[in-house]
Write an enzyme that holds these catalytic residues in place. Structure first.
Site, PDB file in Angstrom:
ATOM      1  N   GLU A   1       0.804  -1.222   0.000  1.00  0.00           N
ATOM      2  CA  GLU A   1       0.000   0.000   0.000  1.00  0.00           C
ATOM      3  C   GLU A   1       0.837   1.272   0.000  1.00  0.00           C
ATOM      4  O   GLU A   1       0.774   2.073   0.945  1.00  0.00           O
ATOM      5  CB  GLU A   1      -0.980  -0.043   1.185  1.00  0.00           C
ATOM      6  CG  GLU A   1      -1.888  -1.261   1.092  1.00  0.00           C
ATOM      7  CD  GLU A   1      -2.731  -1.515   2.336  1.00  0.00           C
ATOM      8  OE1 GLU A   1      -2.693  -0.707   3.272  1.00  0.00           O
ATOM      9  OE2 GLU A   1      -3.420  -2.546   2.372  1.00  0.00           O
TER      10      GLU A   1
ATOM     11  N   GLU B   1      -5.279 -10.529  -1.962  1.00  0.00           N
ATOM     12  CA  GLU B   1      -6.071 -10.439  -0.719  1.00  0.00           C
ATOM     13  C   GLU B   1      -7.568 -10.442  -1.018  1.00  0.00           C
ATOM     14  O   GLU B   1      -8.337  -9.697  -0.409  1.00  0.00           O
ATOM     15  CB  GLU B   1      -5.709  -9.160   0.055  1.00  0.00           C
ATOM     16  CG  GLU B   1      -4.238  -9.028   0.376  1.00  0.00           C
ATOM     17  CD  GLU B   1      -3.902  -7.832   1.262  1.00  0.00           C
ATOM     18  OE1 GLU B   1      -4.804  -7.318   1.948  1.00  0.00           O
ATOM     19  OE2 GLU B   1      -2.732  -7.431   1.269  1.00  0.00           O
TER      20      GLU B   1
HETATM   21  O1  G3I Z   1      -4.348 -11.646  18.151  1.00  0.00           O
HETATM   22  C1  G3I Z   1      -3.425 -10.631  18.190  1.00  0.00           C
HETATM   23  C2  G3I Z   1      -2.492 -10.722  19.360  1.00  0.00           C
HETATM   24  O2  G3I Z   1      -1.620 -11.800  19.246  1.00  0.00           O
HETATM   25  C3  G3I Z   1      -1.798  -9.420  19.485  1.00  0.00           C
HETATM   26  O3  G3I Z   1      -0.744  -9.476  20.359  1.00  0.00           O
HETATM   27  C4  G3I Z   1      -2.829  -8.401  19.887  1.00  0.00           C
HETATM   28  C5  G3I Z   1      -2.215  -7.022  19.861  1.00  0.00           C
HETATM   29  O4  G3I Z   1      -2.785  -6.154  18.960  1.00  0.00           O
HETATM   30  O5  G3I Z   1      -4.070  -8.491  19.161  1.00  0.00           O
HETATM   31  C6  G3I Z   1      -4.178  -9.354  18.060  1.00  0.00           C
HETATM   32  O6  G3I Z   1      -3.638  -8.771  16.904  1.00  0.00           O
HETATM   33  C7  G3I Z   1      -4.521  -8.304  15.910  1.00  0.00           C
HETATM   34  C8  G3I Z   1      -4.192  -9.009  14.581  1.00  0.00           C
HETATM   35  O7  G3I Z   1      -4.976  -8.467  13.536  1.00  0.00           O
HETATM   36  C9  G3I Z   1      -4.388 -10.515  14.618  1.00  0.00           C
HETATM   37  O8  G3I Z   1      -5.733 -10.809  14.741  1.00  0.00           O
HETATM   38  C10 G3I Z   1      -4.308  -6.807  15.729  1.00  0.00           C
HETATM   39  O9  G3I Z   1      -4.698  -6.136  16.918  1.00  0.00           O
HETATM   40  C11 G3I Z   1      -5.102  -6.289  14.549  1.00  0.00           C
HETATM   41  O10 G3I Z   1      -4.796  -4.926  14.318  1.00  0.00           O
HETATM   42  C12 G3I Z   1      -4.732  -7.083  13.315  1.00  0.00           C
HETATM   43  O11 G3I Z   1      -5.518  -6.647  12.220  1.00  0.00           O
HETATM   44  C13 G3I Z   1      -5.003  -7.014  10.945  1.00  0.00           C
HETATM   45  C14 G3I Z   1      -4.837  -5.748  10.100  1.00  0.00           C
HETATM   46  O12 G3I Z   1      -4.445  -6.101   8.775  1.00  0.00           O
HETATM   47  C15 G3I Z   1      -3.750  -4.853  10.689  1.00  0.00           C
HETATM   48  O13 G3I Z   1      -2.516  -5.519  10.735  1.00  0.00           O
HETATM   49  C16 G3I Z   1      -6.006  -7.951  10.274  1.00  0.00           C
HETATM   50  O14 G3I Z   1      -6.040  -9.179  10.987  1.00  0.00           O
HETATM   51  C17 G3I Z   1      -5.591  -8.216   8.839  1.00  0.00           C
HETATM   52  O15 G3I Z   1      -6.576  -8.950   8.174  1.00  0.00           O
HETATM   53  C18 G3I Z   1      -5.400  -6.892   8.099  1.00  0.00           C
HETATM   54  O16 G3I Z   1      -4.910  -7.194   6.812  1.00  0.00           O
HETATM   55  C19 G3I Z   1      -4.753  -6.117   5.898  1.00  0.00           C
HETATM   56  C20 G3I Z   1      -3.525  -6.415   5.047  1.00  0.00           C
HETATM   57  O17 G3I Z   1      -2.413  -6.618   5.864  1.00  0.00           O
HETATM   58  C21 G3I Z   1      -3.267  -5.298   4.040  1.00  0.00           C
HETATM   59  N1  G3I Z   1      -4.451  -5.028   3.249  1.00  0.00           N
HETATM   60  C22 G3I Z   1      -5.684  -4.811   3.979  1.00  0.00           C
HETATM   61  C23 G3I Z   1      -5.955  -5.976   4.941  1.00  0.00           C
HETATM   62  C24 G3I Z   1      -7.281  -5.791   5.659  1.00  0.00           C
HETATM   63  O18 G3I Z   1      -7.289  -4.672   6.487  1.00  0.00           O
END
Ligand code: G3I
Length: 380
Positions: free
Chosen positions: A176, A291
């Site tokens: 991005e 994705e």
């Molecule tokens: O479960 C974890 C935990 O282990 C961690 O220590 C804790 C701290 O934040 O919370 C949990 O982490 C979360 C993680 O997802 C795993 O579920 C994060 O808070 C949360 O912010 C994270 O969100 C991810 C997001 O990107 C930001 O990184 C989403 O799962 C993921 O699907 C999303 O993916 C993005 C792509 O990378 C880029 N394109 C868009 C896509 C969708 O937003």
């Protein structure tokens, strides 16, 4: 006739773009194509979206992003990944906020949970991502000089890419790069990297990754470039110009990731997207769908209608791309409606759960899966 076939055939009998429930747009060709896929037996060729363009055939590996939190706890999840995927992508474990808790510390645990699972089950692995504006740990947000930014970036890429050399054969090196509403290549997304290093950060990232693993496919990944809304059209032009600019400088980019987070009520810009993919191909780079999911908060509520529409939209996207080139991967962002990022930002007003992915929450394949499988097998 199944109920889904009924729904699609009633949509297919209308002409041109369809306006249903709040400006929903699905082309008649996509509906007809999806309908053909969903009714058996499937013929070798389906209704062309643009007459005269022959589809490019051949198998395309399918994969899904994987949650390292849920993987060890859910045998059904494991079974589905093994059954349907040729490759997997750690959804969070390779991002800076997970893997890089401090400047001098790397935490491999969450990424390894997914990568070890892939090794045991002989699945390929894509890496996501080496540089992103988001998912940054607090210490890295405080990087304040260009020299420090370059040092941390290079160290990070050297360490992570070399650790997984030979295992991760394709990396989203930069994710991005462009601002949300970019209309020109110079409108980079604000981040530690772009603010301190300018466009040079992309060059540093790709050149470092290529030096460490010369055999790896290095990908530039972007979203919001697929549909006909003006913002997507502007960003697609900006993205094309950025790609061209970097390639002209000899930056080692081997593939372009089209994320495919599609707001399913919008129309795919079949002409504009095909033209972008054509340019990518003419620059001798691979195209990847990295994705894919269908953001369904603006679609009608009933499950069968929604599933029919997301299948048709998936058809429209994959048909557009595969008429120009054979993508080197089709990856969905998650595999089951049970775990998806979509409700984080796109909950439905009617309170019904989102259904953006190819398997439902009980791991049953949906019509969207049939469409993905059809393209993944090379239109077979
Ligand atoms: O479960 C974890 C935990 O282990 C961690 O220590 C804790 C701290 O934040 O919370 C949990 O982490 C979360 C993680 O997802 C795993 O579920 C994060 O808070 C949360 O912010 C994270 O969100 C991810 C997001 O990107 C930001 O990184 C989403 O799962 C993921 O699907 C999303 O993916 C993005 C792509 O990378 C880029 N394109 C868009 C896509 C969708 O937003």
């Amino acid at each position: 006739m199944t109920k889904i076939d009924d729904i699609l055939s009633s949509l297919a009998s209308r002409r041109g773009a369809l306006g249903i429930a709040g400006g929903l747009a699905v082309s008649a060709a996509a509906v007809a194509g999806a309908r053909t896929v969903l009714s058996q037996p499937v013929p070798a060729r389906t209704t062309p979206a643009s007459p005269g363009s022959a589809p490019v055939t051949g198998p395309i590996p399918y994969g899904a992003s994987v949650s390292s939190d849920d993987l060890p706890k859910d045998p059904d999840y494991q079974r589905a990944l093994i059954r349907y995927c040729q490759q997997v992508v750690p959804e969070y474990g390779l991002k800076w906020s997970s893997i890089r808790p401090a400047s001098g510390k790397f935490d491999w645990g969450p990424a390894d949970a997914v990568i070890d699972f892939a090794k045991v089950n002989r699945l390929g692995v894509r890496g996501h991502t080496l540089v992103w504006y988001e998912a940054m740990p607090d210490w890295a947000k405080k990087i304040s000089t260009a020299a420090e930014a370059e040092r941390e970036l290079v160290t990070h890429i050297e360490t992570v890419v070399s650790r997984y050399k030979g295992v991760i054969k394709s990396w989203d090196v930069v994710n991005e790069p462009l601002g949300e509403k970019a209309i020109s290549a110079s409108q980079l997304r604000s981040s530690v990297w772009s603010n301190l290093l300018g466009e040079r950060y992309l060059e540093i990232a790709f050149r470092t990754a290529a030096r460490v693993d010369p055999d790896c496919q290095l990908v530039l990944n972007e979203y919001g470039i697929e549909t006909t809304i003006p913002q997507d059209r502007g960003k697609r032009t900006a993205f094309r110009d950025l790609i061209r600019r970097l390639k002209d400088k000899g930056v080692p980019i081997h593939g372009i990731g089209i994320q495919g987070h599609i707001n399913a009520e919008r129309a795919i810009d079949t002409e504009g997207l095909a033209s972008l993919v054509g340019e990518i191909t003419s620059m001798k780079m691979a195209t990847l769908v990295t994705e894919l999911d269908m953001i369904d908060n603006k679609l009608p509520g009933p499950v069968e209608v929604r599933d029919a529409l997301t299948a048709a939209k998936t058809y429209e996207l994959l048909d557009t791309i595969t008429r120009v080139t054979r993508p080197s991967a089709i990856i969905t962002w998650g595999i089951t409606d049970k775990r998806t990022w979509v409700p984080m930002w796109n909950k439905r007003d009617d309170g019904r759960p989102n259904r953006p992915l190819p398997l439902d929450a009980d791991y049953r394949p949906k019509p969207m899966w049939s469409v993905i499988e059809y393209f993944s097998r090379g239109r077979a």
